[in-house]
Design a protein around this motif. Structure first.
Motif, PDB file in Angstrom:
ATOM      1  N   ALA A  49       0.856  -1.186   0.000  1.00 55.78           N
ATOM      2  CA  ALA A  49       0.000   0.000   0.000  1.00 55.78           C
ATOM      3  C   ALA A  49       0.892   1.237   0.000  1.00 55.78           C
ATOM      4  O   ALA A  49       1.743   1.396   0.880  1.00 55.78           O
ATOM      5  N   LEU A  50       0.711   2.098  -0.977  1.00 52.45           N
ATOM      6  CA  LEU A  50       1.540   3.286  -1.144  1.00 52.45           C
ATOM      7  C   LEU A  50       0.920   4.496  -0.458  1.00 52.45           C
ATOM      8  O   LEU A  50      -0.235   4.850  -0.722  1.00 52.45           O
ATOM      9  N   LEU A  51       1.706   5.129   0.407  1.00 52.80           N
ATOM     10  CA  LEU A  51       1.283   6.360   1.059  1.00 52.80           C
ATOM     11  C   LEU A  51       1.379   7.532   0.085  1.00 52.80           C
ATOM     12  O   LEU A  51       2.179   7.492  -0.863  1.00 52.80           O
ATOM     13  N   PRO A  52       0.615   8.585   0.329  1.00 49.24           N
ATOM     14  CA  PRO A  52       0.783   9.793  -0.485  1.00 49.24           C
ATOM     15  C   PRO A  52       2.241  10.266  -0.412  1.00 49.24           C
ATOM     16  O   PRO A  52       2.876  10.182   0.639  1.00 49.24           O
ATOM     17  N   GLY A  53       2.758  10.736  -1.528  1.00 48.20           N
ATOM     18  CA  GLY A  53       4.124  11.234  -1.582  1.00 48.20           C
ATOM     19  C   GLY A  53       5.157  10.168  -1.889  1.00 48.20           C
ATOM     20  O   GLY A  53       6.353  10.462  -1.960  1.00 48.20           O
ATOM     21  N   TRP A  54       4.720   8.931  -2.120  1.00 43.54           N
ATOM     22  CA  TRP A  54       5.667   7.842  -2.380  1.00 43.54           C
ATOM     23  C   TRP A  54       6.537   8.132  -3.601  1.00 43.54           C
ATOM     24  O   TRP A  54       7.664   7.669  -3.685  1.00 43.54           O
ATOM     25  N   GLU A  55       6.006   8.921  -4.536  1.00 38.70           N
ATOM     26  CA  GLU A  55       6.727   9.197  -5.782  1.00 38.70           C
ATOM     27  C   GLU A  55       8.074   9.887  -5.535  1.00 38.70           C
ATOM     28  O   GLU A  55       8.988   9.752  -6.337  1.00 38.70           O
TER      29      GLU A  55
END
Length: 109
Positions: A68-74
């Protein structure tokens, strides 16, 4: 029950962004997920270098079936590595926002 690993930015953020990881872990557990939270990872025996932390985190991630990717993972070099490995080994990858949205749809259905 799905075992889920939280991936997201840490380096350079206040408190290593542990607050966001812990809050998300709590929310996902309340939805019934078995959560692996890298913010709970003990210090690696190899030292506190980024590479040592990533090795420890990847070992934990590979015990899961979903990332599960949190916001800002990019903006996170580590999250990009985790995402790459997850894709290569056939894990499910979703955003935390998608999980919350899907759970709400399932509840209202």
């Amino acid at each position: 029950m799905k075992r889920i690993y939280i991936s997201g930015p840490m380096t350079g953020l206040p408190g290593l962004n542990h607050g966001a990881f812990h809050q998300t872990a709590q929310q996902l557990r309340a939805l019934g997920y078995d959560v692996v939270n890298p913010a709970d990872t003990p210090a690696p025996s190899e030292g506190a270098h980024w590479e040592a932390w990533m090795k420890a985190d990847l070992v934990q991630m590979l015990t899961c079936d979903t990332v599960a990717l949190l916001p800002g993972w990019e903006a996170s070099k580590g999250a990009h590595l985790e995402l790459h490995v997850a894709h290569r080994v056939g894990m499910n990858v979703v955003s935390v926002a998608e999980l919350h949205h899907q759970e709400l749809e399932d509840i209202s259905a």
